[in-house]
Structures are given as structure tokens and as C-alpha cells.
Design an enzyme around this catalytic site. Structure first.
Site, PDB file in Angstrom:
ATOM      1  N   GLN A   1      16.482  39.606  49.847  1.00 12.78           N
ATOM      2  CA  GLN A   1      17.708  39.774  50.675  1.00 12.78           C
ATOM      3  C   GLN A   1      18.780  38.697  50.094  1.00 12.78           C
ATOM      4  O   GLN A   1      18.764  37.629  50.556  1.00 12.78           O
ATOM      5  CB  GLN A   1      17.481  39.504  52.108  1.00 12.78           C
ATOM      6  CG  GLN A   1      16.538  40.569  52.637  1.00 12.78           C
ATOM      7  CD  GLN A   1      16.840  42.086  52.600  1.00 12.78           C
ATOM      8  OE1 GLN A   1      17.942  42.393  53.348  1.00 12.78           O
ATOM      9  NE2 GLN A   1      16.232  42.990  51.725  1.00 12.78           N
TER      10      GLN A   1
ATOM     11  N   GLY B   1      21.279  44.777  61.739  1.00 13.80           N
ATOM     12  CA  GLY B   1      20.734  45.082  60.584  1.00 13.80           C
ATOM     13  C   GLY B   1      21.484  44.430  59.236  1.00 13.80           C
ATOM     14  O   GLY B   1      22.674  44.354  59.131  1.00 13.80           O
ATOM     15  N   HIS B   2      20.542  44.685  58.070  1.00 11.42           N
ATOM     16  CA  HIS B   2      21.524  44.001  56.784  1.00 11.42           C
ATOM     17  C   HIS B   2      22.474  45.028  56.452  1.00 11.42           C
ATOM     18  O   HIS B   2      22.226  46.206  56.702  1.00 11.42           O
ATOM     19  CB  HIS B   2      20.519  43.797  55.692  1.00 11.42           C
ATOM     20  CG  HIS B   2      19.612  44.786  55.475  1.00 11.42           C
ATOM     21  ND1 HIS B   2      18.693  44.830  54.556  1.00 11.42           N
ATOM     22  CD2 HIS B   2      19.543  46.203  55.932  1.00 11.42           C
ATOM     23  CE1 HIS B   2      17.886  45.692  54.364  1.00 11.42           C
ATOM     24  NE2 HIS B   2      18.433  46.849  55.116  1.00 11.42           N
ATOM     25  N   ASN B   3      23.441  44.531  55.933  1.00 17.96           N
ATOM     26  CA  ASN B   3      24.822  45.198  55.338  1.00 17.96           C
ATOM     27  C   ASN B   3      25.605  46.058  56.407  1.00 17.96           C
ATOM     28  O   ASN B   3      26.402  46.780  55.979  1.00 17.96           O
ATOM     29  CB  ASN B   3      24.224  46.227  54.349  1.00 17.96           C
ATOM     30  CG  ASN B   3      23.185  45.625  53.384  1.00 17.96           C
ATOM     31  OD1 ASN B   3      23.247  44.598  52.920  1.00 17.96           O
ATOM     32  ND2 ASN B   3      22.286  46.479  53.053  1.00 17.96           N
TER      33      ASN B   3
END
Lengths: 337, 337, 337
Positions: B196, B237-239
Site C-alpha cells: 500500500q 477504504g483505500h483510494n
């Protein structure tokens, strides 16, 4: 710690069928128990294990007694009896009084001499910690919090300014009590923060699970009455009141200003709306969604269980056109009249 | 702190009906207020309290003015006026600058001399803390994080490496910013971790509630634009990108790579799918489930409220056969033609 | 760190179309990549970016190869190849061995000389930390916990007494392992605590996301087998077993004594009931609600997506009367016979 069946029978007020002199040293599941151990039977799913148990004694209800191959302690509520027996056989270690050298305790804080403040805990200005309390490693107790007798904070718990914690309260790691509630007022496109001026009052014998958060009130206090039990990752919004002896399972969300009655049980992953009232003795099954008040005791539910994905896909499309379906049924009925 | 009605009227740009010299010292609910206190009326559920309030003044909308038995401050948005008045009457204490002796601060960190680093906080290598910031007890600020002016981290907050925090950001206890996103790639039966490599950028005036987590990006950054407000126990969450001034209530789950527009409001316990876009000015009611993009502003909902358990049991079985019901209606319609 | 396409092709076992001498230094998205960078294509939503990418090389499947304007590495599973390449190009920094002066380590704890215990961590009596482990700032490791080789605890993680952590486990901030499960027995109107006497066993290569909690067993242990991946804010109740290589997305609630099979995938915000069994290779889409056992591998779903609020209002009322609708259809069918 060990107890004879005679002693257990007397303490639990259970009817003993077996040798009163048998000694019990610990507890185990029906399937794993060996001689010297006590087990219990209260969930029918595990009936097959009852018939083959090697426990020295099983706590069970009268109706199930005949199926036990070993001594029994007969009670109306075997799970309660098990809880009592397990508590007797597993006394909790008591932390020696004292303040760990790495703890940071403000000079104005009052720590009872029988309390234990563990490593790297932080106790801020004006805090009061009563007799017999345990404040675990990494806990942060902010300004003017009071914690009453015999309460136990595991580790990495945060109590925000002014929060009041009752007696014999148990708070598990990651619990946050008294963070600001979600109070924002719309000012054009931006949000203005609404000061959160209330506090949180936690009654006696409350237990709160890991990473659960209970927000402080906006103006009045958020209140958990005595004996409330919250599981992990529960969200309790500002101004919420939870009545005595209500138990709430994990991942439940409770929006601001909801008032929940006494002796309720709320299943996991439920969602309770804001500014509503739930009567005493309401029981919500898991995943229940409550947008409005519930004025009558009883069992309530919502949620739709899984299906195979290809079946669900067909059904869910229909769900999105239910109103049409209802109208077509009405039209058919009219035609047939 | 105290203010006259004349001063309040001028600051709030509200029309005063009452004695301009009356002094207000604090705020309270309609039901609890006593002389010297200000209250507000904006939720019709509490109308009965308006008629009997003992507040010295009530902020309310013009339409409700006649029902108030006391002085009034008339505004289009009484809740906004209340937020402003409550903020004026309850100025936040400002922590004295300095670094608590128990804090652990890496030699390479840059801490502005007006910042306050509280007990047992940890500040790692390369961190930058700007003027007026407060880093509360037990907070952990990992490598190369930057925190801009006047930001406030309550206690036990974790900022992972490289995260960028804007000005006047408020982070409540247990918040985690910049933990690895859930990036895993299937390799036969096992999962391989996907590094990540992105970070998290938190805009100015963002506020994030207790135990909420915002993951770092997989490649690009996770971004919360200015003025975003997140309640407790929200998962980002990511992004993910969240547009300016969007507010998201507690226990909402936002999957990776969701892009949410500006000025949205999202009710509690909502579930937003991954790799989708939500337009500006979308409003989702509580428990909404969003599997696909929403391209048009408006109000959207899903979820089914509770019923008595015995009624729900009958209905839910039908839900699992909705597609059959629809086909039977169609067959009936054909027959009747 | 940099690698040639020849080296990458050999390591990934991918077919290279392009100049083997090209040097790759880092990874980026298709849209952002510049020469010297590697990207990947596996989600059709991003096809427009493939055609215009400036990456030096793209990992993709054979079927998509023709659309790439640059060199390609062709593999069956491009996302896996990306994960491997990104890991090679971004080696993790290794913390130097040692114990930070601010950490609090009990004299009886065994810390391997190659482990790193960071600032303000707390290591209690009888704990064992194996070679190569990293225990981050503010982590609290309670009595008799063991952590095996190469495990990594980010910051503010709490491990409760006796928990066993395998090799190469990664725990993100706010994780709580081994707090008491939600065990309460009804005694009249009050609840009696059921002692939680089991522990938690975390297998090798498990990764657990921020603020997730895994409760200790009531009698037996809660078990996460090797390679299990949990996202953020997941609740794992007592006595749960999760089979090897099962992955569970954020905000999922798993009630006590649920046994989940191997290689399952569970979407976000799912709700798994207690005392049930889920077979190996079951895949649940997001928001799935599982009240009963699933005995057969496959894909399962539940949940209803959002609609415009005014449409949903009409449909949801019908949902509450579905059983009536079904009966009226049956009546119509009878009449028409």
C-alpha cells in the site's frame, strides 16, 4: 480452586443427582470435559455431545436430565448456573495496589491507595479513581473524570473529560467514552461544529466491549443505566439513554437521542435511528433496522437472509418494483369482480 | 463568558424580540433551561417543550415565533444560530505550549513552539507539527507525518507514516489514519499482500469521530477534502475520495476506490461499494446500500424497517420467492386478457 | 530499488513483449505512470487508461495485450504479478533491533535480541516476543502472550492475556485480540458475566486491519487459521473459527461460535450469525446476512440496493405486506381455475 458437588449444589440452589463428595476443579465444554470438570447443556444444537460427555457433572434442565451419562445439577436456567460455577472456580486475580513508575499521573488527581494504575497510563487533572479500581496499560483518563469503586479498565481505554463511571464497570481495550457527538449545523455549504457540552454517565455493573464508543451528550448527558452490557464495536450517539439491564450485541449503531428501555436485548449489526423511543422489554433480532419508536414490548425483526447469488439477483430486481406488482394485483382483483 | 441579547442578535444576524440588555450565560435544552440561559427550537418533536420553556431566549424560525413564551432570536436556520451562540458562550480551553516530560519525541521531528504534545504521546522521525496544534495523551504519530496549524488530536489517535493532516482538523480518540488498505492478490489458495504505497491527505476543517479508520491509498492517495465530517466507527477504504463538506454518520462502510461527491450526507450504517462514483449533493438515508454509481443529485434510500417478529417471518419467506410471485402475476394477466 | 524487464519477467514467470534491458524503478496507476514505471491492468473499468498509459510496461492478461501502447508482461493473473513486482520494488524497511528507552518491559518477558520494541510499548509478565518481531509505539502486550517470528504490530495494538500470535502476522493500529467475549447469563432482570476462559490463536501470515477486534473464547479458543485476512472494523465473536486463507472485508460482524470454512471471501458489512457453519469456498457478496449454516460452496447474497427515496418509500410499504400480496395472488389463481 476446587469445590465439591455438595458445595456447588448448595451455592447454585440446584438439585444434585450424584455423589456429593465428587470434587470439581474446572469447567469445560461437553465435548472436551474430562473427570474433575463441570460442563453444562443449554443449547440443543450440542445435544450429541451431552450423551457422550466425560464431565464429572453437567448442569442442565430437568427435561434433559435423562440423557446425561454422568452426575447432574438440575436447574431451570443451566447457563446461569454454569456462569456462577465458572466464576467460583476461576476467581479473578486482584492487581496489587500501586502506581506503575511509567504511568503519568497529574498531581491534582485523587487515586485511592487501593487502586492500581498500570504502565504508561495517563491520569489527567482533577481525576478521581476510587478504591479497588484497575486502570490498565495505555489507558488515558482525561480531566475531571471520576471512576467509582472496583471498576476495571483493561488497556488502551480512553475516557474523555468529565465522564462519570460507576462501580464494578468493566471496559475492554479500545473503548472510548465521551468523545464529541456528531453535532454539525449547516451554514451554506460548510458545516459549523455544535459544541458538545453534555457528558456521559455510566451506571454500576455496566460492561462495554472492545472498540465500542459512547459519545458525550450535546447538552444533556448520554446515560447508560446500571447493568447495561454492550458488545464490541457498538456506536452510541450523543444524548442516547439505555435502560437498566439492556444488552446490545456487536456492531450495532445507535443514533443520537435514541432512548432505549430497560431489559431490552438487541441483536448484532442492528441500526437504531435517532430521536426515538424504544419501550422496556423490546427484543430486536440481529440486523434489525429501527427508524421509528417502538411503544410495545415484544420481539421485532427485519433483514433478509442470503440466497444463492443467482436466485437473489432475480428476487432483488422484483423488490425494486414491488409497488408495481401490488398495483397489478389490485387491477386483477378489480377485473375479476 | 456572557453576552447580552443585543450582542447575540448582532453576531447571529437574528431579529431580536425582547430586552436587548438581558444577559445570557449559557445554553440548555428547552425543557431544562432556566433564566440566564439560551435555547433553540428546530425539531418539531420537541414542540411541547417550547411552550413551557424557562429559557431567557429561544432561537427559532419566524413561523414558530408565536409559540414562544419568552424572548426570541428569529433566524432562518435556528440550529446554526444555536451552534454559533453555544460556541461563543463556551470557548475552548487552549493548552499551554510545551512537550510533556513523558512524551517520546524523535530528535528529527519539528514541533512548533506553540504546539502542545501531551503525556505519553509518541512523535517519530521526520514528523512536523505546526503552530497551535494539540497532540493528546497516547497519540502515536509515525514517520514523516505532517500536521498543519491548529489541529487537535484528542487521545490515543494513530497517524501512520507520511499522512498529511490539514489545518484545524479534529481527530477523536481511537482514530487511525493511514493503515494499510485491504489489498490482497490471489495466488492459488493463498493471498499475497499488495504493498500500500499511497498515503492519506486530510483537508482543512475535517473532523473524524472515535475509532474511525481511513486507509492509505494503494498507489494514489486516499483524500478527504476540506470540511468533511465523519462520525464514529466509519471505515474508509483505500483510494477513496470524499468531496468537500460531505458528512457521513456512524458505522458506515466505504469500500476501496469509491469517489464520493461534495456536500453529500450519508446516514448511519450505510454501505458504499468500491470502484464507484457518487455525484455531488447526493443524500443517502440511514442503512442505504450502494452497489453502483449514483450520477444524479437527490435523496436515495434502501433498507426495510422492523416488524413484529411473527409478521416479519411471514413476509421474509415471501421475499425469497418474489420472482415466482411476479411470474404468477404475469400469468394471471395473460389469462385475463 | 530497480529491476530490468528481463529480471521482472523471470521472477513473475510472465511473457515479456518489449526490451529486456528496460529498467523499472517504481509502480504507478495506468493513468499516472511515467517512463521507468510499471503498471497493471486487471479491472475493465479502467480500460480507457490502458490505451493512453505512459508506463514503461504494463502487466496484463493475454486477451488485453493488443490494447497496450507500451511493453507488456503477460500473465494469467496480472494483479498477482503487480503485487509481486510492487513488493520487489518497495522492500520494507527493517527496524533495527532494540528496546526503546520509553518502553515498559516486565523483567520476566522474553524479548528476542533481534526484535524491536518501540516507544511507549508495554510488555507484561511472561510475554514472549520472537526473532524479528516489531512491536510498535503504544502497543500493549498483556500477560503470557506469545508472538512468533517476524510478526509486526503497527501501533496502539492490544493483545490480551495468553493470546498466541503466529509467524509473519501483521496487526494494524487499534486491533484488539483477546478481549472478553459477550458472554452473559440472565438472572432475573440482571445479567451475570460468564467468565471467558478460552484464548485466541492467530495462525501464520494472518493480517488484521485497523480497529478490528477478535474476542477470546468462552471455553475453547477462538481460532484464525493461517493466511486469514481481516479488513478494518471487523468483529469476531468468541469461539469463532475462520479457516485458512479466508478473507473478510470491513465492518463485517461475526457472532459467537460461527465456524467459517477455508478459502471463503466475505464482502464488506456482512452479518454472520452465531452457532452456525459455513462450508469451504463460500463467497458472500457485500451486505450479506447469514442467519443459518451454509453447507455448500458457492456465491451467496442478500441486501437490497438503494432507489430514489420516493420510489423506495412506495416499495418498502409493500414489502411490509408481502404475505398479503402472496395470498391475494393465490386467491386470484383459484378464482381463475
Amino acid at each position: 480452586m476446587s469445590l465439591t458437588l455438595k458445595e456447588l449444589s448448595a451455592t447454585l440452589k440446584a438439585t444434585l443427582n450424584g455423589d456429593p463428595a465428587t470434587v470439581i476443579e474446572s469447567v469445560a465444554t461437553l465435548g472436551n470435559a474430562t473427570p474433575g470438570q463441570l460442563s453444562f447443556f443449554s443449547n440443543r444444537r450440542y445435544r450429541r455431545f451431552l450423551k457422550e460427555t466425560h464431565a464429572s457433572v453437567v448442569i442442565l434442565a430437568e427435561a434433559d436430565q435423562e440423557e446425561a451419562p454422568v452426575a447432574t445439577l438440575v436447574m431451570d436456567n443451566p447457563y446461569l448456573g454454569y456462569a456462577q460455577a465458572a466464576t467460583l472456580l476461576n476467581p479473578e486475580p486482584i492487581a496489587a495496589p500501586g502506581i506503575h513508575s511509567s504511568a503519568s499521573v497529574h498531581a491534582s488527581a485523587h487515586i485511592d491507595s487501593s487502586a492500581h494504575i498500570d504502565a504508561n497510563a495517563v491520569i489527567s487533572e482533577g481525576v478521581s479513581i476510587a478504591a479497588g479500581c484497575y486502570i490498565g496499560p495505555g489507558c488515558v483518563i482525561l480531566e475531571n473524570v471520576s471512576v467509582e469503586e472496583q471498576s476495571w479498565l483493561s488497556a488502551n481505554v480512553t475516557l474523555c473529560r468529565g465522564v462519570q463511571i460507576g462501580k464494578r464497570v468493566r471496559l475492554h481495550p479500545g473503548v472510548v467514552i465521551g468523545a464529541d457527538g456528531f453535532g454539525i449545523a449547516n451554514d451554506g455549504e460548510a458545516w459549523i461544529k455544535v459544541p458538545q457540552l453534555g457528558s456521559v454517565i455510566i451506571g454500576d455493573d455496566v460492561e462495554i466491549g472492545a472498540n465500542t464508543s459512547v459519545d458525550r451528550g450535546a447538552l444533556e448527558d448520554t446515560i447508560l443505566e446500571e447493568g447495561v452490557k454492550l458488545d464490541n464495536l457498538v456506536q452510541v450517539g450523543h444524548n442516547v439513554r439505555i435502560g437498566a439491564h439492556t444488552a446490545i450485541a456487536g456492531c450495532t449503531a445507535i443514533a443520537g437521542s435514541a432512548h432505549i428501555g430497560k431489559r431490552c436485548t438487541i441483536g448484532g449489526a442492528a441500526a437504531i435511528g435517532g430521536h426515538l423511543e424504544i419501550a422496556d422489554d423490546v427484543h430486536l433480532t440481529a440486523t434489525s433496522s429501527v427508524p421509528n419508536s417502538i411503544s410495545k414490548a415484544g420481539v421485532y425483526s427485519s433483514g433478509v437472509p442470503i440466497q444463492e447469488n443467482k436466485v437473489w439477483r432475480r428476487n432483488v430486481i422484483r423488490m425494486l418494483h414491488l409497488d408495481d406488482m401490488a398495483k397489478r394485483i389490485k387491477a386483477l382483483e378489480r377485473k375479476l369482480k
